[in-house]
Design a protein around this motif. Structure first.
Motif, short mmCIF file in Angstrom:
data_model
loop_
_atom_site.label_atom_id
_atom_site.label_comp_id
_atom_site.label_asym_id
_atom_site.label_seq_id
_atom_site.Cartn_x
_atom_site.Cartn_y
_atom_site.Cartn_z
N TYR A 73 18.65 -7.80 82.50
CA TYR A 73 18.45 -8.65 81.33
C TYR A 73 17.14 -9.45 81.30
O TYR A 73 16.82 -10.06 80.28
N CYS A 74 16.39 -9.47 82.39
CA CYS A 74 15.18 -10.30 82.42
C CYS A 74 13.92 -9.46 82.31
O CYS A 74 13.89 -8.30 82.70
N GLN A 117 17.24 -6.93 75.28
CA GLN A 117 18.29 -6.00 74.88
C GLN A 117 18.34 -4.85 75.88
O GLN A 117 17.29 -4.35 76.31
N THR A 118 19.54 -4.42 76.26
CA THR A 118 19.67 -3.27 77.14
C THR A 118 19.59 -2.00 76.32
O THR A 118 19.76 -2.01 75.10
N GLU A 119 19.35 -0.88 76.99
CA GLU A 119 19.17 0.39 76.29
C GLU A 119 20.43 0.87 75.60
O GLU A 119 20.39 1.50 74.56
N ASN A 120 21.61 0.54 76.17
CA ASN A 120 22.85 1.02 75.55
C ASN A 120 23.37 0.07 74.47
O ASN A 120 24.34 0.37 73.80
N GLY A 121 22.71 -1.10 74.32
CA GLY A 121 23.03 -2.01 73.24
C GLY A 121 24.34 -2.75 73.37
O GLY A 121 24.79 -3.39 72.43
#
Length: 133
Positions: A73-74, A117-121
């Motif tokens: 997340y960072c 934002q992470t890749e998988n949302g």
């Protein structure tokens, strides 16, 4: 006796993680903290009237689950608050010179700015743009 450190600052570069042979995940990142520069008890200002800041860089280390959360997340520039302890190391390099290092072992990391934002949302933030206030 206590060894407690609390730092609030900006992440310097994307966190990096490595795994030991025993399977322990170790995540490293740098954190920049700033403070105003003083002379004769007064804050020094530049020609435009802005405070002159001194920046210090801290090496932060986090283990296992905390490190995974940080890596996920960072990102560089994000504001975080780190609580942990100071850890000093001493080693001899390959030329026989004694070296010293200092790092902060993180126990908690609080996000002070919005997480990436992470890749998988699956961590999508609520969109507050339709709130009328």
């Amino acid at each position: 006796m206590q060894n407690i450190v609390i730092l609030a600052g900006n992440i310097g570069q994307a966190p990096e993680t490595r795994t030991t042979q025993n399977g322990t995940a170790i995540t490293h990142f740098t954190l920049a903290t700033s403070r105003p520069r003083y002379a004769e008890g007064k804050v020094i200002r530049d020609k435009d009237g802005f405070r002159v800041q001194d920046t210090e860089w801290h090496r932060i280390t986090a283990f296992n689950g905390l490190g995974k959360t940080i890596r996920q997340y960072c990102e560089a520039g994000m504001k975080v608050l780190v609580r942990g302890r100071i850890h000093y190391t001493k080693w001899t390099d390959q030329d026989g010179v004694e070296r010293y290092g200092c790092e902060i072992i993180a126990e908690t990391v609080d996000f002070l700015s919005r997480a990436k934002q992470t890749e998988n949302g699956d961590d999508q933030q609520d969109d507050d743009s339709d709130i009328p206030f």
